[in-house]
Design a protein around this motif. Sequence first.
Motif, short mmCIF file in Angstrom:
data_model
loop_
_atom_site.label_atom_id
_atom_site.label_comp_id
_atom_site.label_asym_id
_atom_site.label_seq_id
_atom_site.Cartn_x
_atom_site.Cartn_y
_atom_site.Cartn_z
N ASN A 60 3.14 -7.40 -27.72
CA ASN A 60 2.29 -6.45 -28.42
C ASN A 60 3.02 -5.12 -28.62
O ASN A 60 3.18 -4.33 -27.69
CB ASN A 60 1.00 -6.22 -27.61
N VAL A 61 3.42 -4.86 -29.84
CA VAL A 61 4.12 -3.62 -30.15
C VAL A 61 3.19 -2.42 -30.07
O VAL A 61 3.64 -1.27 -30.06
CB VAL A 61 4.77 -3.69 -31.55
N HIS A 62 1.87 -2.68 -30.00
CA HIS A 62 0.89 -1.60 -29.92
C HIS A 62 0.39 -1.37 -28.49
O HIS A 62 -0.57 -0.62 -28.29
CB HIS A 62 -0.30 -1.90 -30.83
N SER A 63 1.02 -2.01 -27.52
CA SER A 63 0.57 -1.86 -26.14
C SER A 63 0.71 -0.42 -25.66
O SER A 63 1.56 0.34 -26.13
CB SER A 63 1.39 -2.79 -25.23
N LEU A 64 -0.13 -0.06 -24.70
CA LEU A 64 -0.05 1.27 -24.08
C LEU A 64 0.78 1.26 -22.80
O LEU A 64 0.84 2.26 -22.10
CB LEU A 64 -1.47 1.76 -23.75
N LEU A 65 1.42 0.14 -22.51
CA LEU A 65 2.12 0.02 -21.24
C LEU A 65 3.31 0.96 -21.11
O LEU A 65 3.79 1.23 -20.01
CB LEU A 65 2.57 -1.44 -21.04
N ASP A 66 3.79 1.49 -22.22
CA ASP A 66 4.90 2.44 -22.12
C ASP A 66 4.44 3.77 -21.54
O ASP A 66 5.22 4.50 -20.92
CB ASP A 66 5.57 2.66 -23.48
N VAL A 67 3.14 4.09 -21.71
CA VAL A 67 2.66 5.40 -21.27
C VAL A 67 1.62 5.34 -20.17
O VAL A 67 1.25 6.37 -19.60
CB VAL A 67 2.06 6.20 -22.46
N ALA A 68 1.12 4.14 -19.84
CA ALA A 68 0.08 4.04 -18.81
C ALA A 68 0.08 2.64 -18.20
O ALA A 68 0.50 1.67 -18.85
CB ALA A 68 -1.30 4.34 -19.40
N ASP A 69 -0.39 2.54 -16.96
CA ASP A 69 -0.61 1.24 -16.34
C ASP A 69 -2.04 0.81 -16.64
O ASP A 69 -2.96 1.65 -16.71
CB ASP A 69 -0.37 1.32 -14.84
N LEU A 70 -2.24 -0.49 -16.82
CA LEU A 70 -3.50 -1.01 -17.35
C LEU A 70 -4.10 -2.03 -16.39
O LEU A 70 -3.40 -2.89 -15.87
CB LEU A 70 -3.26 -1.68 -18.71
N PHE A 114 -4.03 11.36 -26.29
CA PHE A 114 -5.08 11.64 -25.32
C PHE A 114 -4.57 11.51 -23.89
O PHE A 114 -4.80 12.40 -23.05
CB PHE A 114 -6.26 10.68 -25.56
N LEU A 115 -3.89 10.43 -23.60
CA LEU A 115 -3.40 10.20 -22.24
C LEU A 115 -2.39 11.28 -21.83
O LEU A 115 -2.35 11.69 -20.66
CB LEU A 115 -2.76 8.81 -22.13
N SER A 116 -1.59 11.75 -22.77
CA SER A 116 -0.61 12.78 -22.45
C SER A 116 -1.26 14.12 -22.17
O SER A 116 -0.63 15.01 -21.58
CB SER A 116 0.41 12.92 -23.58
N SER A 117 -2.52 14.29 -22.59
CA SER A 117 -3.21 15.56 -22.39
C SER A 117 -3.94 15.67 -21.06
O SER A 117 -4.46 16.74 -20.73
CB SER A 117 -4.22 15.78 -23.53
N LEU A 118 -3.98 14.60 -20.30
CA LEU A 118 -4.77 14.58 -19.08
C LEU A 118 -4.10 15.38 -17.97
O LEU A 118 -2.88 15.60 -17.98
CB LEU A 118 -5.00 13.14 -18.61
N ARG A 119 -4.90 15.75 -17.00
CA ARG A 119 -4.41 16.51 -15.85
C ARG A 119 -3.22 15.82 -15.21
O ARG A 119 -3.30 14.72 -14.72
CB ARG A 119 -5.53 16.64 -14.80
N GLY A 120 -2.08 16.51 -15.22
CA GLY A 120 -0.91 16.01 -14.52
C GLY A 120 -0.19 14.89 -15.22
O GLY A 120 0.85 14.44 -14.77
N ALA A 121 -0.75 14.40 -16.35
CA ALA A 121 -0.14 13.26 -17.01
C ALA A 121 1.13 13.66 -17.73
O ALA A 121 1.24 14.74 -18.29
CB ALA A 121 -1.12 12.62 -18.02
N ASP A 122 2.10 12.76 -17.71
CA ASP A 122 3.35 12.97 -18.44
C ASP A 122 3.65 11.67 -19.17
O ASP A 122 4.36 10.82 -18.67
CB ASP A 122 4.49 13.32 -17.48
N ALA A 123 3.06 11.53 -20.36
CA ALA A 123 3.18 10.28 -21.10
C ALA A 123 4.39 10.27 -22.02
O ALA A 123 4.62 9.34 -22.74
CB ALA A 123 1.91 10.04 -21.93
N ALA A 124 5.17 11.32 -22.00
CA ALA A 124 6.32 11.38 -22.89
C ALA A 124 7.39 10.39 -22.47
O ALA A 124 7.54 10.10 -21.31
CB ALA A 124 6.88 12.78 -22.91
#
Length: 498
Positions: free
Chosen positions: A126-136, A488-498
């Motif tokens: 899935n090229v659209h997965s969020l696994l690069d920026v978050a655990d699911l 959205f995930l990158s904006s959360l408290r303490g999150a570093d989704a970059a």
Amino acid sequence: MPDTATSETTASEAGKAADAKPLADQRFTTRHAVTIGTERIEYTANVGRIVLHDDEEHSTPKVAIFYTAYVRDDVPSKRDRPLVFLWNGGPGSSTIWLHMYSYGPRRVVFDGDPLFDTSRWELRENVHSLLDVADLVFVDAPSTGFSRVVPGEDPAQFHGAEADAAVIGDFVTEFVARENRGDSPIVLFGESYGTIRAPLVADYLQQVPGLFVDGVILLSSLMDVAGTTFGVGVNYGAVGQLPSYAATALYHGVISGDLPTVIAEAEDFALNDYSVALLKGSRLTGAERERIARRLSELTGISVEFILRSNLRVNLWRYVKELLRDRHRTVGRLDTRWTGIDSDTAGETFEDDASYSAPTDPATRALNQYLRADLGWEADRPLLYRHIRPREQWKHRESEQMGIWTPQLEVATVLRAAMNRSPHLKVLLLSGYYDLGTPYFPAELTFDHLHLEPERARNVTRTRYESGHMIYLHEPSLAQTRADLVGFLSSLRGADAA
């Protein structure tokens, strides 16, 4: 070689035997990789059950919650990495659609447009997965999917709105503790009825010392059931669904124009002339009724005569049958871009919602195969993944006295209270224009009526997509939701989704 009947009987007997055994924690671990963008990401998949107990001594097991968790491997610290818990709705539905069609590392991909053919598909990276920026973590509620109530326990004890939220909240608490993820930003992601569950779980988890909910994601939201209700003196449904009727009529070429203009005109009419007319009821003059009916016809594609016979309120069941009646087609409830064929064109509603039935079989087949062949799950009941419970078991405290599924089911105020208690809590609303199950306009109006203070209102982000209830079934919308979710995930408290 046994015949089909013998095979089914054997599977059923095996399932009953498995259900009679004491439930225990299970965990099967495998390692995989997926390419997202230009990045090759290695991850660990854990599939299994966590048994929850009814006391601190863990002496009395009550229910075993099934989950599938995906965790990226090359992250040295989980402190700033969001942990997202995802569930579908129903109520009484397993998390099969989010798991197989949306943001996990594998996704069902159709050979062609699923609006026309869902028979040819395959499971791909899935090229659209969020696994690069978050655990699911995909979670099945009690009595759905492979979650199981302990033999001897009454399943109904988990089937109310608060009871359901409590058991899911206990699972989240237990999972976070076992995986040592208390420092991670915690995100709750619900779809459909799952958007009723998410605010209640957030509220429940706020009572757990040291466990903070940082984000709530509402996909195809229904936090106030009254927002889609038709009835004597009840105008919410008629007003709220009008813009989606207009979008649907435009999509099928029954009316003309461009989507932004048609939507804007429908919303303006709904909030002004139409809502006032419905409020007046029989106090409307004949001329006023004719004027309102003509404008509704222009926006919805339904004839003036039909609208007048419906007292200016064309409910969704009549709409899905009436719009394309002259073409011998019906439109879907969950996604009005889909069309179906009934045995005749005379009825008041469709015989089947193609937007629900068509994508169900591929998801079920894919997940059953995927869990066993790829993730190593050794399951009971080899043919079971979905289970639907009667809706009447699902009541919110405010509708308890009614004993039925009623418009009093409302959790938006619960979410408001959670946001007021936790200033860092952010909310993302994702809605599809072609969804009549949980229309986008009532979902947005719900937030309009929460009267959030400006600093809290800034924590709510609203997005719309040219798709239906399962927004992710539309490839361009799936890509756009991923981009919006990453932001959205990158904006959360303490999150570093970059």
